[in-house]
Design a protein around this motif. Structure first.
Motif, short mmCIF file in Angstrom:
data_model
loop_
_atom_site.label_atom_id
_atom_site.label_comp_id
_atom_site.label_asym_id
_atom_site.label_seq_id
_atom_site.Cartn_x
_atom_site.Cartn_y
_atom_site.Cartn_z
N TYR A 57 -75.61 -25.08 -58.01
CA TYR A 57 -74.89 -24.68 -56.90
C TYR A 57 -73.67 -25.75 -57.11
O TYR A 57 -73.57 -26.80 -57.07
N ASN B 174 -74.09 -22.12 -46.32
CA ASN B 174 -74.08 -21.34 -47.66
C ASN B 174 -72.56 -21.38 -47.94
O ASN B 174 -71.62 -21.37 -47.18
N GLU C 177 -70.49 -19.04 -49.41
CA GLU C 177 -69.70 -17.97 -49.23
C GLU C 177 -68.65 -18.10 -48.42
O GLU C 177 -67.46 -17.47 -48.65
N THR D 83 -67.28 -20.58 -56.31
CA THR D 83 -68.30 -19.46 -56.35
C THR D 83 -67.82 -18.99 -57.94
O THR D 83 -66.89 -18.03 -57.74
N THR E 208 -66.99 -15.38 -58.73
CA THR E 208 -65.84 -14.76 -58.23
C THR E 208 -64.61 -14.54 -59.19
O THR E 208 -63.31 -13.84 -58.80
N LEU F 154 -65.37 -8.38 -56.49
CA LEU F 154 -66.54 -8.58 -56.09
C LEU F 154 -67.53 -7.52 -56.33
O LEU F 154 -68.58 -7.80 -56.96
N TYR G 46 -70.94 -8.12 -58.77
CA TYR G 46 -72.26 -8.19 -58.21
C TYR G 46 -73.08 -7.12 -58.29
O TYR G 46 -74.46 -7.38 -58.14
N TYR H 122 -75.54 -7.86 -61.09
CA TYR H 122 -76.39 -9.31 -60.80
C TYR H 122 -77.67 -8.69 -60.57
O TYR H 122 -78.13 -7.92 -59.76
N TRP I 84 -78.21 -8.74 -56.72
CA TRP I 84 -77.20 -8.13 -56.13
C TRP I 84 -77.26 -8.32 -54.50
O TRP I 84 -76.44 -8.11 -53.78
N GLY J 56 -78.63 -10.42 -52.61
CA GLY J 56 -78.88 -11.34 -51.92
C GLY J 56 -80.12 -11.90 -51.27
O GLY J 56 -80.24 -12.93 -50.48
N ARG K 5 -74.59 -10.41 -49.06
CA ARG K 5 -74.36 -11.66 -48.85
C ARG K 5 -73.06 -11.94 -49.50
O ARG K 5 -72.29 -12.87 -49.14
N TYR K 6 -73.01 -11.71 -50.98
CA TYR K 6 -72.00 -12.09 -51.79
C TYR K 6 -70.80 -11.39 -51.38
O TYR K 6 -69.55 -11.85 -52.18
#
Length: 456
Positions: free
Chosen positions: A70, A144, A146, A179, A182, A302, A306, A309, A312, A314, A321-322
């Motif tokens: 992170y 977090n 974001e 992040t 992004t 975004l 995502y 992912y 995706w 979250g 979330r993302y």
């Protein structure tokens, strides 16, 4: 418009009356709302927000640079809050309110930069919606990452329109570095800016963000290409056919559908204003139109990234979330439609429905959150077969579960904030609802006249 003028907008907002009483009321609502968030709502200390906090603590207490996956870009900016709390004996109290302070600073910057470029009533309505009727209401509860990225991109893009081009792009690059996923969204935003301002030098913004990401990786993990996700970064195998695969392995078609339409994670439910047409209502507001287009470009980046992912959704986090940044253009679109309503009753009805849902998104996220939902969908913490229930079933969406199961008992502070938030929601809905009632009275008058004109 010349290139230089496009780079440093000198847009003059059309003169519109600004009711002094309304300005005072809305300013007071904003200030009290922030105070309620600060003192009445409990903080969320779990997940990677907790990891980031402990990494910052280790860095400041022991000088140990963490090697985790992170990013520490955002947490580093919260170091002054941690130090203030350390002096007072409560670093967690201050640091866990970092995202709220980011939100306060972000909307303050938006106001002071745009107050002469956009109608002030529109700008205040936009800020009210961001605070009380968007996904930001939930994200400010935790630590977090974001929120940092979303606020820095918001502040940076507003600085661009305000004429501070290089500082604005630097803010955006720092937010994106926090992040790294992004980066595609940044590319989309820069591409839109280069299209409007045909100078390739703005590609340097992308290189700056990439350089920041690689520099952090080098310092923390020994290689500019080490992301921290090189291990077995994948979810558990569930009933979902593409689960258990690593990285960006999810089919983009299903990912986009899920992030847009699913009851538990879809933008249609968590940011409904995003789908409302507003460009015609912005035709004489160049600053608003430029900002809105830049924001949509970032959101599109975004969404496309995502959607591929493996996580995706979250996971057990509340909502998409993302895609927090999607709340920015969504709130702006709603503010525009409330400030500049059309003549159509159908358009007013859509605005009322989207606005009502957005108000509930903000209240639900701030007060109820998703604390109870994981107990149903992830009872053993592993999420073997129950996770899809929270993704796709309306009854187990974080938005509607409190009506199904009653939700967790609320504290006195949460009840106070909920009551206040409902009052603000009524204020936000009053104008569109009164216009809708006016349409209804017209229809009833027309229907009554037609009925009276009927003969045997």
């Amino acid at each position: 418009m010349s290139i230089r003028a496009a780079e440093r907008p000198t847009n003059h907002v059309p003169r519109e009356a600004d009711n002094r009483l309304a300005a005072t009321v809305e300013t007071v609502l904003i200030i009290i709302g922030f105070a309620g968030m600060l003192f009445l709502l409990p903080r969320l200390d779990w997940g990677d927000g907790s990891v980031r906090y402990h990494q910052l603590t280790a860095l400041l207490e022991q000088g140990a640079l963490p090697e985790g996956k992170y990013s520490m870009v955002g947490p580093l900016f919260s170091a002054p809050l941690w130090l203030i709390g350390k002096i007072g004996g409560s670093p967690d109290w201050w640091t866990l309110r970092y995202n709220l302070f980011l939100l306060v600073g972000g909307v303050a910057f938006v106001w002071f930069t745009l107050r002469d470029l956009l109608p002030r009533p529109l700008l205040r309505r936009f800020i009210l919606l961001l605070i009380f009727a968007s996904m930001f209401a939930h994200h400010q509860l935790g630590y977090n990452g974001e929120m940092f990225t979303a606020i820095l991109v918001l502040v940076g893009s507003v600085a661009l329109i305000g004429g501070r081009t290089w500082p604005g792009w630097l803010a955006v690059a720092i937010g994106v570095a926090n992040t790294p996923a992004t980066l595609p969204a940044l590319i989309m935003m820069v591409a839109k800016w280069v299209w409007d301002v045909p100078r390739l030098r703005w590609v340097l913004v992308v290189l700056t963000a990439v350089g920041l990401v690689m520099a952090e990786a080098w310092l923390r993990r020994g290689s500019p290409l080490a992301t921290g996700y090189e291990g077995d970064d994948r979810g558990n195998r569930t009933i979902m056919p593409y689960s258990g695969l690593p990285g960006f392995s999810y089919p983009i078609f299903f990912g986009v559908l899920s992030l847009v339409l699913s009851f538990g994670k879809g933008l249609l439910f968590f940011a409904p204003g995003l789908f409302l047409p507003v460009r015609q209502r912005l035709r004489d507001l160049a600053a608003g139109r430029q900002l809105y287009d830049l924001w949509l470009a970032f959101v599109l980046g975004l969404l496309l990234l995502y959607a591929m992912y493996w996580s995706w959704s979250g996971s057990s986090f509340w909502g998409p979330r993302y895609l927090l940044f999607a709340a920015v253009p969504a709130a702006f679109a709603l503010a525009v439609r409330c400030h500049r309503p059309g003549d159509s009753a159908g358009a007013d009805l859509v605005t009322v429905l989207a606005l009502g849902l957005s108000i509930w998104v903000g209240l639900n996220g701030a007060v109820f959150g998703d604390v109870d939902v994981p107990k149903v969908c992830w009872p053993d913490g592993a999420g073997q077969y129950e996770a899809p229930i929270c993704f796709y079933t309306p009854e187990f969406s974080a938005l509607w579960y409190p009506f199904v199961a009653g939700g967790k008992p609320l504290s006195a502070g949460q009840w106070i904030y909920l009551t206040y938030g409902l009052a603000v929601g009524v204020y936000l809905l009053a104008g569109p609802l009164l216009r809708l009632v006016g349409h209804l009275r017209t229809w009833m008058g027309f229907a009554t006249a037609r009925i009276r004109a009927v003969q045997w």
